[in-house]
Motif scaffolding. Sequence first.
Motif, PDB file in Angstrom:
ATOM      1  N   LEU A  42       0.834  -1.198   0.000  1.00 18.46           N
ATOM      2  CA  LEU A  42       0.000   0.000   0.000  1.00 18.46           C
ATOM      3  C   LEU A  42       0.869   1.248   0.000  1.00 18.46           C
ATOM      4  CD1 LEU A  42      -2.872  -0.975   2.434  1.00 18.46           C
ATOM      5  CD2 LEU A  42      -2.901  -0.934  -0.058  1.00 18.46           C
ATOM      6  N   ALA A  43       0.583   2.137  -0.912  1.00 19.61           N
ATOM      7  CA  ALA A  43       1.368   3.364  -1.078  1.00 19.61           C
ATOM      8  C   ALA A  43       1.042   4.358   0.028  1.00 19.61           C
ATOM      9  CB  ALA A  43       1.089   3.987  -2.444  1.00 19.61           C
ATOM     10  N   GLY A  44       2.046   5.118   0.417  1.00 21.29           N
ATOM     11  CA  GLY A  44       1.857   6.255   1.292  1.00 21.29           C
ATOM     12  C   GLY A  44       1.724   5.977   2.767  1.00 21.29           C
ATOM     13  N   ILE A  45       1.830   4.715   3.181  1.00 19.33           N
ATOM     14  CA  ILE A  45       1.667   4.395   4.601  1.00 19.33           C
ATOM     15  C   ILE A  45       2.767   3.452   5.079  1.00 19.33           C
ATOM     16  CG2 ILE A  45      -0.833   4.710   4.503  1.00 19.33           C
ATOM     17  CD1 ILE A  45      -1.091   1.618   4.730  1.00 19.33           C
ATOM     18  N   ALA A  46       2.901   3.386   6.384  1.00 16.65           N
ATOM     19  CA  ALA A  46       3.804   2.411   7.013  1.00 16.65           C
ATOM     20  C   ALA A  46       3.067   1.760   8.169  1.00 16.65           C
ATOM     21  CB  ALA A  46       5.062   3.096   7.525  1.00 16.65           C
ATOM     22  N   ALA A  47       3.243   0.457   8.291  1.00 18.72           N
ATOM     23  CA  ALA A  47       2.738  -0.315   9.425  1.00 18.72           C
ATOM     24  C   ALA A  47       3.924  -1.103   9.983  1.00 18.72           C
ATOM     25  CB  ALA A  47       1.626  -1.264   8.977  1.00 18.72           C
ATOM     26  N   ARG A  48       3.814  -1.501  11.233  1.00 18.20           N
ATOM     27  CA  ARG A  48       4.881  -2.318  11.820  1.00 18.20           C
ATOM     28  C   ARG A  48       5.026  -3.629  11.056  1.00 18.20           C
ATOM     29  NH1 ARG A  48       7.046  -1.386  16.845  1.00 18.20           N
ATOM     30  NH2 ARG A  48       6.231   0.485  17.839  1.00 18.20           N
ATOM     31  N   GLU A  49       6.255  -4.144  11.045  1.00 21.28           N
ATOM     32  CA  GLU A  49       6.481  -5.474  10.483  1.00 21.28           C
ATOM     33  C   GLU A  49       5.704  -6.475  11.343  1.00 21.28           C
ATOM     34  OE1 GLU A  49       8.110  -5.849   7.587  1.00 21.28           O
ATOM     35  OE2 GLU A  49       8.350  -3.675   7.635  1.00 21.28           O
ATOM     36  N   ALA A 123      -7.999   4.497   4.851  1.00 23.11           N
ATOM     37  CA  ALA A 123      -8.687   3.790   5.931  1.00 23.11           C
ATOM     38  C   ALA A 123      -7.707   3.308   6.993  1.00 23.11           C
ATOM     39  CB  ALA A 123      -9.482   2.614   5.364  1.00 23.11           C
ATOM     40  N   MET A 124      -6.556   2.803   6.587  1.00 20.82           N
ATOM     41  CA  MET A 124      -5.575   2.304   7.565  1.00 20.82           C
ATOM     42  C   MET A 124      -5.057   3.439   8.448  1.00 20.82           C
ATOM     43  SD  MET A 124      -5.374  -0.986   7.446  1.00 20.82           S
ATOM     44  CE  MET A 124      -3.818  -1.368   8.266  1.00 20.82           C
ATOM     45  N   VAL A 125      -4.828   4.624   7.860  1.00 23.62           N
ATOM     46  CA  VAL A 125      -4.376   5.781   8.642  1.00 23.62           C
ATOM     47  C   VAL A 125      -5.514   6.301   9.513  1.00 23.62           C
ATOM     48  CG1 VAL A 125      -3.566   8.175   8.504  1.00 23.62           C
ATOM     49  CG2 VAL A 125      -2.550   6.427   7.026  1.00 23.62           C
ATOM     50  N   ARG A 126      -6.679   6.497   8.918  1.00 23.68           N
ATOM     51  CA  ARG A 126      -7.845   7.015   9.646  1.00 23.68           C
ATOM     52  C   ARG A 126      -8.195   6.164  10.858  1.00 23.68           C
ATOM     53  NH1 ARG A 126     -12.141   5.854   6.091  1.00 23.68           N
ATOM     54  NH2 ARG A 126     -12.214   3.885   7.214  1.00 23.68           N
ATOM     55  N   ASP A 127      -8.091   4.845  10.707  1.00 26.50           N
ATOM     56  CA  ASP A 127      -8.480   3.922  11.766  1.00 26.50           C
ATOM     57  C   ASP A 127      -7.353   3.653  12.770  1.00 26.50           C
ATOM     58  OD1 ASP A 127     -10.881   3.869  10.386  1.00 26.50           O
ATOM     59  OD2 ASP A 127     -10.513   1.911   9.465  1.00 26.50           O
ATOM     60  N   GLY A 128      -6.178   4.254  12.554  1.00 30.04           N
ATOM     61  CA  GLY A 128      -5.084   4.173  13.517  1.00 30.04           C
ATOM     62  C   GLY A 128      -4.208   2.930  13.417  1.00 30.04           C
ATOM     63  N   TYR A 129      -4.273   2.205  12.313  1.00 34.70           N
ATOM     64  CA  TYR A 129      -3.490   0.982  12.170  1.00 34.70           C
ATOM     65  C   TYR A 129      -2.208   1.165  11.363  1.00 34.70           C
ATOM     66  CZ  TYR A 129      -7.381  -1.437  14.242  1.00 34.70           C
ATOM     67  OH  TYR A 129      -8.351  -1.854  15.115  1.00 34.70           O
ATOM     68  N   ALA A 130      -2.039   2.321  10.766  1.00 35.62           N
ATOM     69  CA  ALA A 130      -0.834   2.643  10.001  1.00 35.62           C
ATOM     70  C   ALA A 130      -0.588   4.137  10.124  1.00 35.62           C
ATOM     71  CB  ALA A 130      -1.000   2.251   8.534  1.00 35.62           C
ATOM     72  N   GLN A 131       0.601   4.534   9.738  1.00 37.21           N
ATOM     73  CA  GLN A 131       0.984   5.942   9.804  1.00 37.21           C
ATOM     74  C   GLN A 131       1.228   6.451   8.388  1.00 37.21           C
ATOM     75  OE1 GLN A 131       4.063   6.476  12.685  1.00 37.21           O
ATOM     76  NE2 GLN A 131       4.540   8.546  12.013  1.00 37.21           N
ATOM     77  N   LYS A 132       0.762   7.659   8.117  1.00 40.29           N
ATOM     78  CA  LYS A 132       1.022   8.278   6.822  1.00 40.29           C
ATOM     79  C   LYS A 132       2.530   8.446   6.671  1.00 40.29           C
ATOM     80  CE  LYS A 132      -1.641  11.711   5.500  1.00 40.29           C
ATOM     81  NZ  LYS A 132      -2.190  13.081   5.299  1.00 40.29           N
TER      82      LYS A 132
END
Length: 147
Positions: A42-49, A123-132
């Motif tokens: 997914l472009a534009g976001i980062a989530a923990r490994e 949605a991932m950023v809005r819902d708090g599961y990833a960071q922009k």
Amino acid sequence: MILALYLVAAVVPTGQAFTCTPESVWDGDGPIWCKEGPRIRLAGIAAREIDGSCKAGHPCPAADPIASRDHLVRLVGESTGMARTGHVVVRGPAMRCVSRGSAGGNRTAAFCVSPRSGDLSCAMVRDGYAQKWEKYWRGHRCDRSTQ
């Protein structure tokens, strides 16, 4: 002699729109493996490994990696089990994606919109599961039509 055939996913060229019917998910920012071949980060976001770590130089969101992955699974479809590789196997509707080019290896960075949940990165950023990740967000907009 046993001959093994491996299909290598190709990176979708930058700017090209494509369809992705999700088959499996690794973690909160992908890859999402598509029935059509591409593997999307997914472009534009980062989530923990998935092991809870964050790579050097990447944003490091607070969200639990398993919760993040499971949220992405719910955004794209329904879990149907686990693959031997550790991926969550999913069944979901075809999504519309636009490539932002290579995400390293055979992965395509893309912004994708699911008929189930709208723009996945938003949605991932809005819902708090990833960071922009501003470096890769590049002016992407989360308007009402993508949420």
